[in-house]
Design an enzyme around this catalytic site. Structure first.
Site, mmCIF file in Angstrom:
data_model
loop_
_atom_site.group_PDB
_atom_site.id
_atom_site.type_symbol
_atom_site.label_atom_id
_atom_site.label_comp_id
_atom_site.label_asym_id
_atom_site.label_seq_id
_atom_site.Cartn_x
_atom_site.Cartn_y
_atom_site.Cartn_z
ATOM 1 N N HIS A 242 0.886 -1.077 -0.060
ATOM 2 C CA HIS A 242 0.046 -0.026 -0.048
ATOM 3 C C HIS A 242 0.821 1.282 -0.038
ATOM 4 O O HIS A 242 0.439 2.427 -0.517
ATOM 5 C CB HIS A 242 -1.006 0.233 1.171
ATOM 6 C CG HIS A 242 -2.127 -0.796 1.088
ATOM 7 N ND1 HIS A 242 -2.846 -1.164 2.266
ATOM 8 C CD2 HIS A 242 -2.716 -1.536 -0.154
ATOM 9 C CE1 HIS A 242 -3.876 -2.110 1.667
ATOM 10 N NE2 HIS A 242 -3.732 -2.096 0.435
ATOM 11 N N HIS A 371 -4.505 -5.173 -11.124
ATOM 12 C CA HIS A 371 -2.994 -4.728 -10.749
ATOM 13 C C HIS A 371 -1.887 -5.128 -11.748
ATOM 14 O O HIS A 371 -1.243 -4.271 -12.079
ATOM 15 C CB HIS A 371 -2.775 -5.611 -9.182
ATOM 16 C CG HIS A 371 -3.661 -5.145 -7.965
ATOM 17 N ND1 HIS A 371 -3.134 -3.766 -7.430
ATOM 18 C CD2 HIS A 371 -4.349 -5.712 -7.065
ATOM 19 C CE1 HIS A 371 -3.954 -3.746 -6.254
ATOM 20 N NE2 HIS A 371 -4.651 -4.694 -6.177
#
Length: 396
Positions: A242, A371
């Site tokens: 993150h 992703h």
């Protein structure tokens, strides 16, 4: 050598993106929903369809449309229709987290609706405006906390708060969605709100915690170091993947502002370098979480932190790259090709075991194109922002 300008690497990125898009074409169902596919591309037994799956498919195929994927329009049409006709709650407003399952209203899912709507608008889809208007109203009325400049997290179907939990993850993806909304509409309030969220995490939280990003907070946005929720989706501690993701969004926002003389690039680099120093395992790959002390906690290796590291190092290579940046980018792609990318069938394996082989401890099949596709395509764009526009203008 800067791989971003290397013709063979750029060709590899496009080829890998197109292989992933072809693989995930098979996920579309007759009812317009999307199945999770096994490693060979066959549908797994069907369960509830989660909101982030539907929305990410829309966004991903808008990216695919920008590079000319022939099935993109069909996938976008289906995803938008499923959002409007199945996820949208016609009784209470908002969007159900899982069709056929959990009917709660989560910020994490709703910001992805904003991303899907914004991406669809950038693609000129006729249904984008109604979805964008609806989700903008829902986010304003139920999730945005003006006093804090951040999003609240979770409600019941009829909008009763069922916890005081606040989290970074939903807000981080909120930034992603708001930047896309600004790119789609030109409405500066999206850019302003994204900046408030980024300031909280990158200018306040990160420097106060040695450039790591606390994930979990109380209702008044105090760090909750004792929080330990779901070990997969709300693990205790901090998550290096993150950090890469939020740092990329910080640079994206700074670019949309016109690259003002602020410390945003310095903050982003500090977060990136801390995450790589903390997260890169001696045997390669990025561990999942750290304890609040910075010591490794969950050492499992998933695909998505590698993709996010690729994306943010590509941003650094477009600015003022160092030799360490070039080496990191090359190292990440080498590891991805060796351990995560399925050269035979397409798509990425989502996790590997301690020997570096694909495994199924947390994930079954190949649950995600989002992703990996961004890792393939964002390095090809010339700038740090407006990726859909950049891909549409791409020449190789």
């Amino acid at each position: 050598m800067n791989l971003l300008t290397d013709s063979s690497h750029r060709e590899f990125l496009l080829d890998e993106a197109r292989r992933s898009l072809r693989f995930f074409d098979a996920s579309l169902r007759a009812d317009g929903g999307f199945d999770v596919l096994d490693w060979q591309g066959a549908p797994l037994p069907r369960g509830p369809q989660e909101l982030h799956t539907t929305t990410r498919m829309v966004h991903s195929y808008v990216l695919g449309r920008a590079i000319g994927h022939p099935n993109a329009d069909r996938m976008i049409d289906a995803g938008l229709a499923y959002l409007w006709n199945h996820h949208r709650d016609q009784s209470h407003g908002g969007y159900l987290w899982a069709v056929g399952g959990d009917d709660s209203k989560l910020a994490y899912g709703h910001v992805f609706v904003l991303l899907a709507a914004s991406s669809a608008k950038l693609a000129g889809h006729p249904d984008a405006d109604r979805l964008l208007a609806d989700i903008s109203d829902i986010l304003d009325r139920h999730f945005w906390e003006e006093d804090h400049g951040l999003y609240a997290d979770e409600f019941t179907r009829d909008w009763q708060p069922f916890s005081g939990y606040r989290g970074m993850n939903a807000n981080m993806h909120g930034v992603e969605a708001m930047l896309a909304a600004f790119e789609a509409t030109g409405d500066a309030h999206w850019l302003s709100r994204a900046g408030r969220v980024l300031d909280f995490f990158t200018a306040r939280m990160a420097p106060a915690h040695n450039w790591r990003l606390p994930e979990h907070y109380t209702a008044d946005w105090q760090v909750d170091p004792a929080y330990s929720g779901n070990p997969m989706f709300r693990p205790a501690g901090t998550t290096p993947g993150h950090s890469f993701e939020l740092a990329r969004l910080c640079l994206h926002h700074w670019d949309l502002l016109g690259r003002p003389a602020t410390d945003a690039p310095t903050r982003a680099r500090a977060i990136i370098e801390r995450a790589m120093a903390d997260g890169w395992r001696a045997d390669g790959g990025i561990l999942y979480t750290l304890a609040t002390s910075g010591q490794p906690a969950i050492r499992d290796r998933y695909w998505w932190p590698v993709t996010e590291a690729i994306g943010v190092y590509a941003h650094l290579l477009k600015l003022s790259p160092t030799e360490e940046d070039r080496q990191a980018y090359d190292q990440l792609w080498t590891f991805a090709q060796t351990h995560f990318i399925d050269a035979d069938n397409g798509g990425w394996f989502p996790e590997i075991d301690d020997t570096g082989q694909p495994t199924t401890t947390q994930f079954h099949g190949k649950p995600d194109i989002y992703h990996a596709l961004q890792a393939d395509l964002y390095p090809l764009t010339p700038g740090l922002s407006r990726p859909i526009e950049g891909l549409a203008n791409l020449t190789t």
